[in-house]
Design an enzyme around this catalytic site. Structure first.
Site, PDB file in Angstrom:
ATOM      1  N   THR A  34     -11.456  11.056   4.720  1.00 21.83           N
ATOM      2  CA  THR A  34     -10.866   9.988   4.505  1.00 21.83           C
ATOM      3  C   THR A  34     -10.583   9.392   3.039  1.00 21.83           C
ATOM      4  O   THR A  34     -11.493   9.527   2.513  1.00 21.83           O
ATOM      5  CB  THR A  34     -11.236   8.740   5.633  1.00 21.83           C
TER       6      THR A  34
ATOM      7  N   GLU B  14      -7.832  11.061  11.105  1.00 21.60           N
ATOM      8  CA  GLU B  14      -8.785  11.069  12.230  1.00 21.60           C
ATOM      9  C   GLU B  14      -7.884  11.974  13.429  1.00 21.60           C
ATOM     10  O   GLU B  14      -8.559  11.984  14.404  1.00 21.60           O
ATOM     11  CB  GLU B  14      -9.413   9.840  12.576  1.00 21.60           C
TER      12      GLU B  14
ATOM     13  N   LYS C 168      -3.570 -13.689   8.255  1.00 16.04           N
ATOM     14  CA  LYS C 168      -3.643 -14.629   9.264  1.00 16.04           C
ATOM     15  C   LYS C 168      -3.451 -16.046   8.706  1.00 16.04           C
ATOM     16  O   LYS C 168      -3.926 -16.564   7.719  1.00 16.04           O
ATOM     17  CB  LYS C 168      -5.136 -14.483   9.549  1.00 16.04           C
TER      18      LYS C 168
ATOM     19  N   TRP D   2      -0.567 -14.196  13.134  1.00 16.62           N
ATOM     20  CA  TRP D   2      -0.586 -12.974  12.285  1.00 16.62           C
ATOM     21  C   TRP D   2       0.759 -12.613  11.716  1.00 16.62           C
ATOM     22  O   TRP D   2       1.766 -12.594  12.576  1.00 16.62           O
ATOM     23  CB  TRP D   2      -1.247 -11.720  13.258  1.00 16.62           C
TER      24      TRP D   2
HETATM   25  P1  AMP Z   1      -4.412   8.525   6.503  1.00 15.58           P
HETATM   26  O1  AMP Z   1      -5.683   8.591   7.443  1.00 15.58           O
HETATM   27  O2  AMP Z   1      -4.703   8.434   5.138  1.00 15.58           O
HETATM   28  O3  AMP Z   1      -3.242   9.375   7.013  1.00 15.58           O
HETATM   29  O4  AMP Z   1      -4.024   6.899   6.890  1.00 15.58           O
HETATM   30  C1  AMP Z   1      -3.634   6.811   8.078  1.00 15.58           C
HETATM   31  C2  AMP Z   1      -3.110   5.182   8.401  1.00 15.58           C
HETATM   32  O5  AMP Z   1      -1.788   5.094   7.472  1.00 15.58           O
HETATM   33  C3  AMP Z   1      -2.661   4.823   9.511  1.00 15.58           C
HETATM   34  O6  AMP Z   1      -3.770   4.271  10.178  1.00 15.58           O
HETATM   35  C4  AMP Z   1      -1.687   3.925   9.277  1.00 15.58           C
HETATM   36  O7  AMP Z   1      -2.299   2.548   8.833  1.00 15.58           O
HETATM   37  C5  AMP Z   1      -0.768   4.478   8.183  1.00 15.58           C
HETATM   38  N1  AMP Z   1       0.528   5.135   8.566  1.00 15.58           N
HETATM   39  C6  AMP Z   1       0.475   6.192   8.840  1.00 15.58           C
HETATM   40  N2  AMP Z   1       1.958   6.607   9.093  1.00 15.58           N
HETATM   41  C7  AMP Z   1       2.595   5.276   9.328  1.00 15.58           C
HETATM   42  C8  AMP Z   1       3.822   4.871   9.727  1.00 15.58           C
HETATM   43  N3  AMP Z   1       4.637   5.688  10.007  1.00 15.58           N
HETATM   44  N4  AMP Z   1       4.071   3.428   9.754  1.00 15.58           N
HETATM   45  C9  AMP Z   1       2.965   2.663   9.614  1.00 15.58           C
HETATM   46  N5  AMP Z   1       2.063   3.072   8.975  1.00 15.58           N
HETATM   47  C10 AMP Z   1       1.573   4.302   9.163  1.00 15.58           C
END
Ligand code: AMP
Length: 573
Positions: free
Chosen positions: A184, A328, A436, A441
């Site tokens: 990550t 994940e 917040k 929210w």
């Molecule tokens: P990553 O693990 O780096 O791919 O990041 C995952 C996170 O990216 C998710 O938990 C979301 O917060 C954000 N994310 C991924 N796709 C979207 C989407 N289409 N709209 C909003 N947030 C997204």
């Protein structure tokens, strides 16, 4: 009673073998790091996967060993994806944009024994090498002629595979064997390793191949702009070979001009990437007065898909489909495929649907829960913490002793969302980004979308600023389109006109560049650092300015207070 079907493991080698026997003549095209274009067929690719597998074995790589790859999207990385995983080793893709400290941590934590890298990253690898405790061999992803002089002894990939047999007896093993790993991005705390299995990867490749998922077809020419160093490029290197599509790899050319040129030259019809890539490409084609001659579809995810992109590409006949997921989850959880007849509607009617993240893929379960852990209804208005489970969702991080699942076995995504009666997901924020204010929210995504629809705004981000009365109030930060001469107060008013009063930003700040993280997402941690001494207008000595919206908080309409943290809809949604 057990079924009487064969115990046949879901292994990644099955994808490779299917591609070879069914689509041997299909093309894979790469813009090379060395310059120029490389072109070959699936059958050629397979032979080199076999050669790479022999080379890996000859250098002592065994089942369960971690092999690091730090590279651009190229045919060579495609070969390594298959060769490493299919001998039973683990392909650990490394994001070079995360910087030396991060790369050092993840390589040592994973215990990688070999490091493959593109020449672009040679300075980084040279700096890293003295601190890498487990790496015994370095291989540069190029040929002997282009292998640069280096402080470290590194063989060229082409030399490594040269002369090796073009067939390989791929082993069978349990489908739950680890196949690949990706850490990550670690914006908070140390990066954590997500360890994919053959089974989880094959299932993701299958479900993302559905017409109601990514929806690419045999006739498509697919360009994964999403990097192979982050969550396996959304599994396109697997799903494309499963579906037999022509694959085009952009190499290091990810700027608007390079992408456009490659798309036009190779007649790309389907491309995938994060919103920032699409914004850059749009700015490029609009600035140059160009349009697309072949591109029909883009799958966009990684962060919320802004209206500006949907409208911008629609003008050029390109349809935007949104996906949501996370490292994940292998990574895709939802896609917002279009209902039959969707594109017969005018764009204004389509937009509210396209701004949503979509419906769950098969074998992805989703639920939302309150702060107190109460499971909330899927009614499109109650908003809560989004939790998931499924065969492609992790159950633990690599070599990490904390229990990460809820007691009843769900993974908390860290996202805040609503789900409606039809299963449609709408992400309102990351739990750590949501603002917040006075017990309510506020969705930063909503405000950012409103700002991005202003023609002078190239990039927008909203962060919560401390406020003694309301806890936090939103500050809008924008980067302007190059050459734009817009009045920030006019942009602020434009944003307010689209939002409920509680979501009105208290102020707007223009910066030269909004910082982006290693996967092209806005780095809010950096922005918070940049604005740590900033004071909201109504807290400054001498009182506020007309930009302050704090007073508006008292005017929240009563129905918006219904749930614990209501999602504040934009007017007209
Ligand atoms: P990553 O693990 O780096 O791919 O990041 C995952 C996170 O990216 C998710 O938990 C979301 O917060 C954000 N994310 C991924 N796709 C979207 C989407 N289409 N709209 C909003 N947030 C997204």
């Amino acid at each position: 009673m057990q079924g009487l079907m064969m115990d046949y493991p879901l292994l990644i080698k099955g994808i490779m073998q299917h591609a070879l026997r069914t689509f041997p003549e299909q093309e894979v095209v790469t813009r090379l790091v060395e310059g120029g274009i490389h072109r070959y067929t699936y059958a050629d690719s397979y032979k080199r996967m076999c050669q790479a597998a022999h080379a890996l074995q000859d250098m002592g790589v065994k089942k369960g060993d971690r092999v690091a790859v730090m590279g651009w999207n190229t045919h060579r990385q495609l070969e390594l994806y298959y060769a490493i995983s299919c001998i039973g080793a683990i392909c650990h893709t490394i994001n070079p944009r995360l910087g030396p400290e991060n790369a050092n941590y993840v390589i040592n934590h994973a215990g990688d024994s070999v490091l493959f890298y593109d020449t672009t990253f040679q300075p980084l690898v040279e700096a890293l090498a003295p601190g890498l405790k487990t790496v015994k061999k370095y291989i540069v992803l190029t040929d002997a002629a282009n292998n640069p002089k280096s402080k470290i002894k590194a063989e060229a990939y082409e030399e490594m595979i040269a002369g090796k047999p073009e067939a390989f007896d791929w082993p069978d093993f349990d489908e739950n064997t680890a196949s690949a790993m990706c850490y990550t991005s670690g914006t908070t705390g140390k990066p954590k390793g997500v360890l994919y299995s053959h089974r989880s990867t094959v299932i993701q490749a299958m479900v993302t191949s559905l017409p109601t998922s990514f929806g690419a077809e045999l006739s498509d020419v697919v360009l994964p702009v999403v990097p192979m160093f982050h969550v396996n490029a959304w599994n396109v290197p697997y799903s494309a070979l499963m579906g037999g599509m022509k694959l085009v790899f952009p190499g290091p050319g990810l700027d608007g001009a390079s992408l456009y040129e490659l798309m036009e030259a190779e007649k790309v019809t389907y491309a995938l990437g994060v919103p920032t890539v699409w914004l850059n490409l749009l700015n490029y084609i609009e600035g140059e007065g160009k349009t697309f001659s072949s591109l029909k579809y883009s799958l966009i995810g990684g962060s919320a898909l802004p209206e500006k992109i949907i409208r911008g590409y629609d003008k050029h006949g390109v349809r935007c489909r949104q996906g949501w997921g996370m490292t994940e989850m292998s990574p895709t959880g939802t896609t917002n495929f279009e209902p039959v007849g969707f594109y017969d509607q005018p764009i204004d009617e389509r937009i509210p649907y396209q701004l949503k993240q979509g419906k769950a893929l098969p074998y992805v379960d989703m639920r939302i829960v309150s702060d107190e852990g109460k499971i909330l209804p899927h009614d499109g208005s109650e908003s809560g913490h989004l939790q998931v489970r499924g065969p492609s969702v992790l159950k633990a991080y690599y070599n990490h002793d904390k229990d990460i699942l809820t007691p009843d076995g769900w993974f908390d995504t860290g996202d805040v969302a609503t789900i409606d009666e039809t299963g449609m997901l709408l992400i309102t924020d990351r739990a750590k980004d949501v603002i917040k204010s006075g017990g309510e929210w506020i969705s930063t995504i909503d405000i950012e979308n409103a700002a991005l629809s202003h023609e002078a705004v190239a990039q927008a981000a909203v962060i919560g600023m401390p406020h003694p009365k309301w806890d936090e109030r939103p500050l809008l930060i924008v980067e302007l389109v190059p050459g734009a001469d817009a009045d920030p107060q006019q942009i602020l008013q434009f944003v307010k006109d689209q939002l409920s009063k509680i979501s009105w930003p208290d102020d707007i700040q223009v910066v030269d560049e909004i910082p982006l993280g290693a996967t092209g997402k806005v780095l809010k941690t950096k922005l918070r650092e940049m604005f740590k001494d900033y004071v909201l207008p109504d807290l400054r000595e001498g009182g506020g300015t007309t930009t302050s919206a704090s007073a508006a908080v008292t005017e929240v309409e009563p129905d918006k207070k219904k749930s614990g943290f209501p999602f504040l809809r934009r007017k007209g949604k």
